[in-house]
Design a protein around this motif. Structure first.
Motif, PDB file in Angstrom:
ATOM      1  N   LYS A  56       0.839  -1.210   0.000  1.00 26.88           N
ATOM      2  CA  LYS A  56       0.000   0.000   0.000  1.00 26.88           C
ATOM      3  C   LYS A  56       0.869   1.253   0.000  1.00 26.88           C
ATOM      4  O   LYS A  56       0.590   2.218  -0.721  1.00 26.88           O
ATOM      5  CB  LYS A  56      -0.927   0.016   1.224  1.00 26.88           C
ATOM      6  CG  LYS A  56      -2.046  -0.988   1.169  1.00 26.88           C
ATOM      7  CD  LYS A  56      -2.867  -0.923   2.445  1.00 26.88           C
ATOM      8  CE  LYS A  56      -3.827  -2.076   2.539  1.00 26.88           C
ATOM      9  NZ  LYS A  56      -4.552  -2.089   3.821  1.00 26.88           N
ATOM     10  N   ARG A  57       1.924   1.243   0.810  1.00 25.64           N
ATOM     11  CA  ARG A  57       2.820   2.402   0.858  1.00 25.64           C
ATOM     12  C   ARG A  57       3.550   2.588  -0.468  1.00 25.64           C
ATOM     13  O   ARG A  57       3.723   3.715  -0.947  1.00 25.64           O
ATOM     14  CB  ARG A  57       3.821   2.257   2.014  1.00 25.64           C
ATOM     15  CG  ARG A  57       3.199   2.534   3.379  1.00 25.64           C
ATOM     16  CD  ARG A  57       4.239   2.547   4.483  1.00 25.64           C
ATOM     17  NE  ARG A  57       4.648   1.212   4.894  1.00 25.64           N
ATOM     18  CZ  ARG A  57       3.947   0.436   5.704  1.00 25.64           C
ATOM     19  NH1 ARG A  57       2.809   0.848   6.214  1.00 25.64           N
ATOM     20  NH2 ARG A  57       4.388  -0.763   6.033  1.00 25.64           N
ATOM     21  N   ILE A  58       3.961   1.489  -1.079  1.00 27.82           N
ATOM     22  CA  ILE A  58       4.645   1.569  -2.373  1.00 27.82           C
ATOM     23  C   ILE A  58       3.693   2.119  -3.430  1.00 27.82           C
ATOM     24  O   ILE A  58       4.072   2.986  -4.226  1.00 27.82           O
ATOM     25  CB  ILE A  58       5.205   0.190  -2.777  1.00 27.82           C
ATOM     26  CG1 ILE A  58       6.405  -0.161  -1.896  1.00 27.82           C
ATOM     27  CG2 ILE A  58       5.580   0.164  -4.258  1.00 27.82           C
ATOM     28  CD1 ILE A  58       6.918  -1.574  -2.057  1.00 27.82           C
ATOM     29  N   LYS A  59       2.460   1.616  -3.452  1.00 26.02           N
ATOM     30  CA  LYS A  59       1.487   2.096  -4.447  1.00 26.02           C
ATOM     31  C   LYS A  59       1.221   3.596  -4.271  1.00 26.02           C
ATOM     32  O   LYS A  59       1.131   4.333  -5.253  1.00 26.02           O
ATOM     33  CB  LYS A  59       0.179   1.310  -4.350  1.00 26.02           C
ATOM     34  CG  LYS A  59       0.276  -0.145  -4.745  1.00 26.02           C
ATOM     35  CD  LYS A  59       0.218  -0.351  -6.229  1.00 26.02           C
ATOM     36  CE  LYS A  59      -1.206  -0.167  -6.685  1.00 26.02           C
ATOM     37  NZ  LYS A  59      -1.464  -0.630  -8.019  1.00 26.02           N
ATOM     38  N   ALA A  60       1.103   4.047  -3.038  1.00 23.82           N
ATOM     39  CA  ALA A  60       0.872   5.478  -2.778  1.00 23.82           C
ATOM     40  C   ALA A  60       2.074   6.306  -3.235  1.00 23.82           C
ATOM     41  O   ALA A  60       1.907   7.358  -3.871  1.00 23.82           O
ATOM     42  CB  ALA A  60       0.593   5.705  -1.295  1.00 23.82           C
ATOM     43  N   ALA A  61       3.276   5.831  -2.934  1.00 21.08           N
ATOM     44  CA  ALA A  61       4.478   6.548  -3.360  1.00 21.08           C
ATOM     45  C   ALA A  61       4.604   6.529  -4.880  1.00 21.08           C
ATOM     46  O   ALA A  61       5.009   7.528  -5.487  1.00 21.08           O
ATOM     47  CB  ALA A  61       5.718   5.938  -2.703  1.00 21.08           C
ATOM     48  N   LYS A  72      -1.675  -5.392  -9.181  1.00 23.73           N
ATOM     49  CA  LYS A  72      -2.656  -4.977  -8.171  1.00 23.73           C
ATOM     50  C   LYS A  72      -2.206  -5.375  -6.767  1.00 23.73           C
ATOM     51  O   LYS A  72      -2.591  -4.764  -5.790  1.00 23.73           O
ATOM     52  CB  LYS A  72      -4.022  -5.614  -8.453  1.00 23.73           C
ATOM     53  CG  LYS A  72      -4.585  -5.293  -9.802  1.00 23.73           C
ATOM     54  CD  LYS A  72      -5.137  -3.898  -9.830  1.00 23.73           C
ATOM     55  CE  LYS A  72      -5.828  -3.638 -11.149  1.00 23.73           C
ATOM     56  NZ  LYS A  72      -5.383  -2.459 -11.824  1.00 23.73           N
ATOM     57  N   SER A  73      -1.389  -6.434  -6.692  1.00 25.06           N
ATOM     58  CA  SER A  73      -0.933  -6.977  -5.414  1.00 25.06           C
ATOM     59  C   SER A  73       0.535  -7.363  -5.539  1.00 25.06           C
ATOM     60  O   SER A  73       1.006  -7.693  -6.639  1.00 25.06           O
ATOM     61  CB  SER A  73      -1.762  -8.211  -5.055  1.00 25.06           C
ATOM     62  OG  SER A  73      -1.148  -8.964  -4.023  1.00 25.06           O
ATOM     63  N   TRP A  74       1.227  -7.377  -4.416  1.00 29.22           N
ATOM     64  CA  TRP A  74       2.626  -7.818  -4.432  1.00 29.22           C
ATOM     65  C   TRP A  74       2.741  -9.277  -4.816  1.00 29.22           C
ATOM     66  O   TRP A  74       3.773  -9.721  -5.306  1.00 29.22           O
ATOM     67  CB  TRP A  74       3.286  -7.564  -3.075  1.00 29.22           C
ATOM     68  CG  TRP A  74       2.657  -8.274  -1.907  1.00 29.22           C
ATOM     69  CD1 TRP A  74       1.676  -7.784  -1.095  1.00 29.22           C
ATOM     70  CD2 TRP A  74       2.955  -9.578  -1.425  1.00 29.22           C
ATOM     71  NE1 TRP A  74       1.352  -8.693  -0.127  1.00 29.22           N
ATOM     72  CE2 TRP A  74       2.120  -9.823  -0.310  1.00 29.22           C
ATOM     73  CE3 TRP A  74       3.845 -10.563  -1.807  1.00 29.22           C
ATOM     74  CZ2 TRP A  74       2.156 -11.004   0.407  1.00 29.22           C
ATOM     75  CZ3 TRP A  74       3.876 -11.764  -1.082  1.00 29.22           C
ATOM     76  CH2 TRP A  74       3.034 -11.971   0.002  1.00 29.22           C
ATOM     77  N   LYS A  79       5.213 -12.399 -12.126  1.00 29.91           N
ATOM     78  CA  LYS A  79       4.325 -13.393 -12.721  1.00 29.91           C
ATOM     79  C   LYS A  79       3.944 -13.040 -14.166  1.00 29.91           C
ATOM     80  O   LYS A  79       3.014 -13.594 -14.698  1.00 29.91           O
ATOM     81  CB  LYS A  79       3.043 -13.518 -11.892  1.00 29.91           C
ATOM     82  CG  LYS A  79       3.270 -13.901 -10.452  1.00 29.91           C
ATOM     83  CD  LYS A  79       2.778 -15.279 -10.196  1.00 29.91           C
ATOM     84  CE  LYS A  79       2.641 -15.617  -8.753  1.00 29.91           C
ATOM     85  NZ  LYS A  79       3.793 -15.950  -8.020  1.00 29.91           N
ATOM     86  N   SER A  80       4.637 -12.108 -14.784  1.00 32.52           N
ATOM     87  CA  SER A  80       4.242 -11.690 -16.134  1.00 32.52           C
ATOM     88  C   SER A  80       4.774 -12.581 -17.224  1.00 32.52           C
ATOM     89  O   SER A  80       5.512 -13.431 -17.137  1.00 32.52           O
ATOM     90  CB  SER A  80       4.683 -10.262 -16.396  1.00 32.52           C
ATOM     91  OG  SER A  80       6.022 -10.059 -16.056  1.00 32.52           O
TER      92      SER A  80
END
Length: 80
Positions: A56-61, A72-74, A79-80
């Motif tokens: 969540k902190r990484i996404k906000a930053a 969407k999730s860590w 997995k690409s």
């Protein structure tokens, strides 16, 4: 990437890290955010709940610094 020396790193608030308790993966700028994503799975000794909070902190930053994150999730990392 701009590297933080020991004093700069120590001067950061815990809130400026993806993993604040461990003071791992600073989120100071776009370069640090990309690095935190790339090294996310290398952080040891943290629970899945701590990883959820760190993500969540990484996404906000990432949003703040204009870094595109497609996962969407860590749990989707690598997995690409």
């Amino acid at each position: 990437m701009s590297e933080l020396d020991a004093k700069e790193r120590n001067d950061l608030s815990s809130k400026q890290f993806a993993f604040p308790k461990e003071r791992k993966e600073p989120l100071e700028d776009a370069s640090h955010v990309r690095n935190a994503i790339a090294r996310f799975d290398q952080v040891k000794g943290v629970s899945d709940d701590e990883r959820d909070e760190a993500w969540k902190r990484i996404k906000a930053a990432a949003k703040k610094f204009g870094v595109e994150v497609s996962e969407k999730s860590w749990r989707e990392l690598g997995k690409s």
